[in-house]
Design an enzyme around this catalytic site. Sequence first.
Site, mmCIF file in Angstrom:
data_model
loop_
_atom_site.group_PDB
_atom_site.id
_atom_site.type_symbol
_atom_site.label_atom_id
_atom_site.label_comp_id
_atom_site.label_asym_id
_atom_site.label_seq_id
_atom_site.Cartn_x
_atom_site.Cartn_y
_atom_site.Cartn_z
ATOM 1 C CD GLU A 286 71.397 26.122 -65.515
ATOM 2 O OE1 GLU A 286 72.087 25.112 -65.257
ATOM 3 O OE2 GLU A 286 70.334 26.076 -66.174
ATOM 4 C CG HIS B 142 72.232 20.307 -62.813
ATOM 5 N ND1 HIS B 142 73.143 19.279 -62.639
ATOM 6 C CD2 HIS B 142 72.630 20.966 -63.928
ATOM 7 C CE1 HIS B 142 74.053 19.323 -63.587
ATOM 8 N NE2 HIS B 142 73.757 20.337 -64.390
#
Length: 378
Positions: A215, A291
């Site tokens: 990420e 997220h």
Amino acid sequence: MSIAAVRLYHLVAPLPEVIGNALVSFDRRETLFVEIVDRDGRSGWGEAWHTPAADHATIASRLAPRLLGQDPQQIGRLWQEMREVAGGAMGAVAAVDMALHDLAARLRGIPVSTLLGGALRHRVAAYASGPFFKPGGHPYREFEREVEGYLRAGFKAIKLRSGFAPADDAAIVNTIRQMMGPDGTLMLDFNQSYAPRAALAAVSTMREAGLLWVEEPTVPGDLQGYRMLSGHMTPALAGGETFTDARAFRPFLEAGCMDVLQPDIAVCGGLTGVGRVAALAELYDRPVVPHVWGGIVNFQAALHLTATLPAQRSGAAAGGYPFLEFDAGPNPLLDLCGRPIVNGDGTVTVPDAPGFGIDLNADILSPFVVARQDVTAR
């Protein structure tokens, strides 16, 4: 059936110690909760954690006056109107949009997942997002102990924060893989701490760890960096948590260099805004893994949304997409209604109660409120 009040709660919760990632450290959790109240006193809740003070001002001055007297079930129309007047403050739009979804679902006596079209699953696989770096010594010094706690709590998937130094990154990743065994799902978050080639060098030493994704291996808008990495990195590339609009994901999808899309509901225009990301992702056959940061409202919004997202194979032993990000660090704002429960199989159960399935009120928030404002019709 109309909106009578918009109540704003700026919350700050001090932490017992400083924690952070490779780029930033913090000693508190901070967010903005938005409560939308109808004329019968029923409430819906939203959240904006990224710029809470600025979003507070935007909602109070630009959005709330337009909401008063409106039907809270007209979510799509209100979202369009708010976007036009918000001046780019999509966090403010997101918080109101969340609250409208919560209230509209409560008015109908259904969960938000049903309002979104229906849950495809009643349990969502969760990954522990942690541990955090700690200053005053080696940042990885407590990772093994904390990961042991995650595994005891039932997590089958973990996303490690990384980006300290390539050799140290590889050492802790390989250690955690041994602790989890071959069946655990392991991800890595560089938090934008490396340039693309440095990220590539670090990941090249972790091949045996079997990472599912990496990420933010570079800064969020670095399309060329993602393109370079996608041609050389085996794990999937994930990103997009800072994007405020679905259109920001399009260049990465067209270039084929973002494999996992991570919009934050509290940043990217709320459930309506992230719904547009999900529709775009489905066109390119890419998974969406929201997220999740902030407090319990954003967590619950992500849980309900994730329950509605299509399943996709991930290559992970523990199963496929979608996943729910579970902030595993100290966070009083996540614990306001009791910390969400992780089941023994590493999942979180989707509530079947109306709305987001949590009961908030001003009394629960009062220990953390640093500013409050009520906007009502004069």
